[in-house]
Design a protein around this motif. Structure first.
Motif, PDB file in Angstrom:
ATOM      1  N   ASP A 229       0.840  -1.195   0.000  1.00 52.42           N
ATOM      2  CA  ASP A 229       0.000   0.000   0.000  1.00 52.42           C
ATOM      3  C   ASP A 229       0.876   1.246   0.000  1.00 52.42           C
ATOM      4  O   ASP A 229       2.040   1.220   0.414  1.00 52.42           O
ATOM      5  N   GLU A 230       0.305   2.351  -0.453  1.00 49.48           N
ATOM      6  CA  GLU A 230       1.068   3.597  -0.483  1.00 49.48           C
ATOM      7  C   GLU A 230       1.418   4.037   0.928  1.00 49.48           C
ATOM      8  O   GLU A 230       0.759   3.704   1.909  1.00 49.48           O
ATOM      9  N   GLY A 231       2.497   4.818   1.024  1.00 52.53           N
ATOM     10  CA  GLY A 231       2.894   5.350   2.316  1.00 52.53           C
ATOM     11  C   GLY A 231       4.293   4.916   2.709  1.00 52.53           C
ATOM     12  O   GLY A 231       4.881   3.993   2.123  1.00 52.53           O
ATOM     13  N   PRO A 232       4.877   5.553   3.722  1.00 60.75           N
ATOM     14  CA  PRO A 232       6.260   5.259   4.115  1.00 60.75           C
ATOM     15  C   PRO A 232       6.444   3.865   4.692  1.00 60.75           C
ATOM     16  O   PRO A 232       7.544   3.312   4.643  1.00 60.75           O
ATOM     17  N   GLN A 233       5.376   3.265   5.248  1.00 60.69           N
ATOM     18  CA  GLN A 233       5.514   1.934   5.856  1.00 60.69           C
ATOM     19  C   GLN A 233       5.854   0.861   4.829  1.00 60.69           C
ATOM     20  O   GLN A 233       6.365  -0.208   5.183  1.00 60.69           O
ATOM     21  N   ALA A 234       5.618   1.138   3.565  1.00 61.76           N
ATOM     22  CA  ALA A 234       5.889   0.142   2.530  1.00 61.76           C
ATOM     23  C   ALA A 234       7.374  -0.181   2.431  1.00 61.76           C
ATOM     24  O   ALA A 234       7.743  -1.310   2.063  1.00 61.76           O
ATOM     25  N   LEU A 235       8.249   0.755   2.757  1.00 60.65           N
ATOM     26  CA  LEU A 235       9.677   0.507   2.639  1.00 60.65           C
ATOM     27  C   LEU A 235      10.132  -0.581   3.601  1.00 60.65           C
ATOM     28  O   LEU A 235      10.866  -1.498   3.216  1.00 60.65           O
ATOM     29  N   ASP A 236       9.697  -0.509   4.868  1.00 57.21           N
ATOM     30  CA  ASP A 236      10.084  -1.541   5.825  1.00 57.21           C
ATOM     31  C   ASP A 236       9.535  -2.906   5.416  1.00 57.21           C
ATOM     32  O   ASP A 236      10.221  -3.932   5.552  1.00 57.21           O
ATOM     33  N   ALA A 237       8.318  -2.933   4.912  1.00 62.82           N
ATOM     34  CA  ALA A 237       7.735  -4.200   4.464  1.00 62.82           C
ATOM     35  C   ALA A 237       8.519  -4.766   3.289  1.00 62.82           C
ATOM     36  O   ALA A 237       8.791  -5.978   3.216  1.00 62.82           O
ATOM     37  N   LEU A 238       8.919  -3.899   2.356  1.00 60.82           N
ATOM     38  CA  LEU A 238       9.702  -4.350   1.212  1.00 60.82           C
ATOM     39  C   LEU A 238      11.062  -4.879   1.667  1.00 60.82           C
ATOM     40  O   LEU A 238      11.513  -5.933   1.190  1.00 60.82           O
ATOM     41  N   CYS A 239      11.716  -4.177   2.588  1.00 64.66           N
ATOM     42  CA  CYS A 239      13.023  -4.628   3.078  1.00 64.66           C
ATOM     43  C   CYS A 239      12.916  -6.003   3.729  1.00 64.66           C
ATOM     44  O   CYS A 239      13.784  -6.867   3.530  1.00 64.66           O
ATOM     45  N   ARG A 240      11.859  -6.237   4.479  1.00 62.19           N
ATOM     46  CA  ARG A 240      11.678  -7.545   5.111  1.00 62.19           C
ATOM     47  C   ARG A 240      11.431  -8.616   4.058  1.00 62.19           C
ATOM     48  O   ARG A 240      12.017  -9.714   4.129  1.00 62.19           O
ATOM     49  N   ASP A 241      10.613  -8.331   3.073  1.00 58.78           N
ATOM     50  CA  ASP A 241      10.331  -9.340   2.049  1.00 58.78           C
ATOM     51  C   ASP A 241      11.556  -9.634   1.196  1.00 58.78           C
ATOM     52  O   ASP A 241      11.805 -10.788   0.822  1.00 58.78           O
ATOM     53  N   LEU A 242      12.341  -8.619   0.867  1.00 56.20           N
ATOM     54  CA  LEU A 242      13.565  -8.855   0.113  1.00 56.20           C
ATOM     55  C   LEU A 242      14.569  -9.664   0.920  1.00 56.20           C
ATOM     56  O   LEU A 242      15.299 -10.496   0.371  1.00 56.20           O
ATOM     57  N   THR A 243      14.614  -9.434   2.227  1.00 56.99           N
ATOM     58  CA  THR A 243      15.494 -10.219   3.096  1.00 56.99           C
ATOM     59  C   THR A 243      15.124 -11.695   3.050  1.00 56.99           C
ATOM     60  O   THR A 243      16.003 -12.573   3.089  1.00 56.99           O
ATOM     61  N   ARG A 244      13.854 -12.004   2.937  1.00 59.03           N
ATOM     62  CA  ARG A 244      13.378 -13.387   2.957  1.00 59.03           C
ATOM     63  C   ARG A 244      13.440 -14.070   1.595  1.00 59.03           C
ATOM     64  O   ARG A 244      13.136 -15.256   1.491  1.00 59.03           O
ATOM     65  N   HIS A 245      13.837 -13.349   0.571  1.00 53.66           N
ATOM     66  CA  HIS A 245      13.905 -13.941  -0.765  1.00 53.66           C
ATOM     67  C   HIS A 245      15.130 -14.853  -0.860  1.00 53.66           C
ATOM     68  O   HIS A 245      16.225 -14.484  -0.424  1.00 53.66           O
ATOM     69  N   PRO A 246      15.007 -16.049  -1.434  1.00 47.89           N
ATOM     70  CA  PRO A 246      16.157 -16.971  -1.527  1.00 47.89           C
ATOM     71  C   PRO A 246      17.356 -16.376  -2.256  1.00 47.89           C
ATOM     72  O   PRO A 246      18.500 -16.686  -1.910  1.00 47.89           O
ATOM     73  N   SER A 247      17.127 -15.534  -3.260  1.00 46.03           N
ATOM     74  CA  SER A 247      18.249 -14.929  -3.974  1.00 46.03           C
ATOM     75  C   SER A 247      19.079 -14.050  -3.057  1.00 46.03           C
ATOM     76  O   SER A 247      20.313 -14.007  -3.162  1.00 46.03           O
ATOM     77  N   THR A 248      18.428 -13.325  -2.156  1.00 46.52           N
ATOM     78  CA  THR A 248      19.163 -12.470  -1.231  1.00 46.52           C
ATOM     79  C   THR A 248      20.063 -13.303  -0.340  1.00 46.52           C
ATOM     80  O   THR A 248      21.233 -12.956  -0.112  1.00 46.52           O
ATOM     81  N   ALA A 249      19.555 -14.410   0.173  1.00 45.59           N
ATOM     82  CA  ALA A 249      20.365 -15.274   1.040  1.00 45.59           C
ATOM     83  C   ALA A 249      21.617 -15.752   0.310  1.00 45.59           C
ATOM     84  O   ALA A 249      22.733 -15.712   0.853  1.00 45.59           O
ATOM     85  N   ARG A 250      21.463 -16.190  -0.930  1.00 42.27           N
ATOM     86  CA  ARG A 250      22.620 -16.703  -1.672  1.00 42.27           C
ATOM     87  C   ARG A 250      23.592 -15.584  -2.040  1.00 42.27           C
ATOM     88  O   ARG A 250      24.818 -15.753  -1.958  1.00 42.27           O
ATOM     89  N   PHE A 251      23.046 -14.442  -2.447  1.00 43.68           N
ATOM     90  CA  PHE A 251      23.904 -13.337  -2.878  1.00 43.68           C
ATOM     91  C   PHE A 251      24.710 -12.772  -1.703  1.00 43.68           C
ATOM     92  O   PHE A 251      25.925 -12.551  -1.812  1.00 43.68           O
TER      93      PHE A 251
END
Length: 478
Positions: free
Chosen positions: A282-304
Motif C-alpha cells: 500500500d502507499e505510504g512510508p511503511q511500505a519501505l520496511d515491508a519491502l526490506c523484510r520481504d527482500l530479506t526473505r527472498h532466496p536470492s538475497t540469502a545466496r547473494f
C-alpha cells in the motif's frame, strides 16, 4: 618454560591464530594477543561495531547544514567580488574539516580497535551499501552514513540495516532518490497545474530502486550460477520499487529543525498500491520496511549475501559449500547477521591454512598500522596515510558497486609499484626503531615462510628489513 610463556608460544605457533588475526581480523603485532582459542577470540567480538574513533564527528544534520551553508555562501559571493578561486576549490575547502574527520574516524577505529572482526564487518557492509564522495552532494555525509546506518547493525538484523541504509540522506542523494517524484504525486500535479503540460518534475528516477535489487539484495539477474543463482526480478519490478520509494528524500528544512525528522515527504510520493515480485504494498512510508523484510526473505538475497561475505573473507572464488552453508543460516534466521558471522567463523571451509585474499590498499595500510603499533597516529599527518595514492581514495568508491573485492583488481604493475614506494617510505621513517625480524615472527607466526624469514634476517639494515616485511607475500595476503 613458564606456563604463561608456553601459552604465548603456543598461540604464536598456531596457524589458526594467524588466520584469526589476518583473515578475520585486520592484523596484530603479536599472535599472542589472540590466546589459545582463536575461535573464542573472534566470537567474543560479534556485535555492533561500536562508536567510531574521534571527537566531534559530524552527524547527518551537521553535514546537511554544511551543504546549505555552502549554497548560501556561493550566492553571496556572486553578489560580491570574486576571490579568484574556482567553485570546485571553494567546495573542497568548505568540506575539508568534515571529510578529514570522517576519514580519520574510519581508519583510526580500524587501526586501534580491540575488536578487529567488528571493524572488518563494518568495512565490508559499508562497501556493500556504497555511498561515495565522488558525488559532491554526498561530501560530508559518507562518514555519518557509516556511523549511523552501518556500524550499529553489523551483527544485527539485515532488514533493519537495509532500511537504515536506503532511507539515509546520503543514499537518497547518492542515488538521486531525492529528485524522484511520483508522476501522480501532489507535487507533480500542482506543478503541472501551474506550468501547463510541462512540469519541472515529471517522472521517476530508478537509480536507487535498481541498486536496491541488484546490489543490495537479490543480486544481478542471472548471476551466481555456480552458487545456486540469484536475481529473479524484472524491469517492471524495478519501476514498481521506484514508485514505492518516491517521497524518500532529504527535506533539509525539516532536518535542520529536527535531526530525527523522517526523510519522507508525502507530497512527492506516488499514490496507490505497488506490486513488487508479485507482492502488493500500500502507499505510504511503511511500505519501505515491508519491502526490506520481504527482500530479506527472498532466496536470492540469502545466496547473494552469503557469496559476497564468503568472497570478502575467504577467497575470490569461495567454496560453493561454504556459500550454501551461509545462505542456509541467513534464510533460517531471517537475516540475523550475528548468526551469519558465527556460521562463517565455525565453518572449517573458512579456515584454509594458506592466505588466499589480497589486501586492498585500505586493508594493507590499516594492518600495517596495527602491526607496527601506530594505531590512529598513522593518520595524524595525512588523514588517509596514503591510501588514496595506492588507488583507493577513502569514502570515494568509483560506482555504487563499491570497491572491487578480487585480487586481480589490485595487482596491476602500477598498483604493485605504489605499494613498494609506500612500504619504503614507512620503513625509512620507522626501520631504525622497529625490530622487523622479531616482528615478522610475532605477527605472522606459521604464515612466515622460511625463505621470507631468511630475506628479512639478511637485510642490510632495519629499514630494508621492515620494507621486506611489509612487502612480503605473507603480509600482503590474508
Amino acid at each position: 618454560m613458564p606456563a604463561t610463556a608456553g601459552a604465548a608460544h603456543s598461540a604464536i605457533m598456531s596457524p589458526r591464530a594467524a588466520i584469526a588475526a589476518h583473515r578475520f581480523g585486520l592484523g596484530e603485532a603479536s599472535l599472542a594477543t589472540i590466546g589459545t582459542d582463536p575461535l573464542g577470540w573472534l566470537e567474543a567480538q560479534i556485535g555492533p561495531a561500536g562508536p567510531a574513533f574521534g571527537d566531534d564527528l559530524p552527524d547527518t544534520a551537521t553535514a546537511l547544514r554544511a551543504h546549505a551553508d555552502f549554497v548560501r555562501q556561493q550566492r553571496a559571493r556572486r553578489q560580491a567580488m570574486a576571490d579568484g578561486r574556482s567553485d570546485e576549490q571553494r567546495f573542497g575547502e568548505h568540506f575539508r574539516r568534515l571529510v578529514h574527520a570522517d576519514v580519520r574516524a574510519r581508519l583510526g577505529s580500524a587501526a586501534r580497535s580491540p575488536r578487529p572482526l567488528a571493524e572488518r564487518l563494518a568495512i565490508f557492509w559499508a562497501n556493500h551499501f556504497t555511498v561515495s564522495m565522488a558525488k559532491p552532494s554526498v561530501r560530508g555525509l559518507a562518514g555519518a552514513f557509516e556511523r549511523e546506518a552501518i556500524r550499529p547493525h553489523v551483527a544485527g538484523d539485515f532488514a533493519t540495516m537495509l532500511g537504515a541504509a536506503v532511507r539515509h540522506p546520503a543514499m537518497l542523494r547518492y542515488l538521486d532518490n531525492d529528485r524522484s517524484a511520483g508522476p501522480g504525486s501532489r507535487l507533480v500535479q500542482r506543478l503541472r497545474r501551474r506550468g501547463g503540460d510541462r512540469a519541472p518534475i515529471d517522472g521517476l528516477n530508478e537509480n536507487l530502486a535498481r541498486e536496491l535489487l541488484e546490489l543490495h539484495t537479490l543480486g544481478a539477474a542471472g548471476g551466481g550460477a555456480a552458487y545456486g543463482g540469484w536475481g529473479g526480478y524484472t524491469q517492471a519490478d524495478v519501476t514498481e520499487v521506484a514508485r514505492l520509494l518516491t517521497g524518500w528524500r532529504v527535506p533539509l528544512a525539516a532536518i535542520e529543525r529536527d535531526p530525527q525528522a523522517s526523510p519522507f515527504d508525502p507530497a512527492w510520493h506516488e499514490p496507490g498500491p505497488k506490486t513488487v515480485l508479485g507482492r502488493r504494498y500500500d502507499e505510504g512510508p511503511q511500505a519501505l520496511d515491508a519491502l526490506c523484510r520481504d527482500l530479506t526473505r527472498h532466496p536470492s538475497t540469502a545466496r547473494f549475501i552469503a557469496f559476497k561475505l564468503a568472497r570478502h573473507v575467504v577467497a575470490d572464488e569461495p567454496p560453493p559449500a561454504l556459500v550454501a552453508e551461509l545462505a542456509q543460516t541467513f534464510a533460517r534466521t531471517d537475516g540475523d547477521l550475528g548468526a551469519l558471522t558465527r556460521t562463517l567463523l565455525r565453518s572449517p571451509l573458512a579456515w584454509a591454512p594458506a592466505p588466499a585474499k589480497l589486501k586492498s590498499p585500505e586493508e594493507f595500510v590499516v594492518s600495517a598500522a596495527r602491526v607496527l603499533g601506530l594505531a590512529e597516529q598513522a593518520f595524524a599527518r595525512a588523514p588517509d596515510a596514503g591510501i588514496g595514492a595506492l588507488g583507493q581514495p577513502m569514502l570515494s568508491a568509483p560506482s555504487p558497486a563499491g570497491w572491487p573485492d578480487r585480487a586481480d583488481e589490485w595487482l596491476g604493475p602500477d598498483a604493485v609499484w605504489k605499494r613498494v614506494e609506500w612500504s619504503t617510505r614507512v620503513a625509512e621513517r620507522l626501520g631504525a626503531r622497529i625490530d622487523a625480524r622479531r616482528l615478522a615472527d610475532a605477527s605472522l607466526g606459521p604464515w612466515l615462510e622460511a625463505s621470507t624469514r631468511r630475506e628479512i634476517e639478511r637485510a642490510a639494515d632495519g629499514t630494508q628489513a621492515l620494507a621486506l616485511l611489509l612487502l612480503a607475500p605473507e603480509f600482503q595476503r590474508r
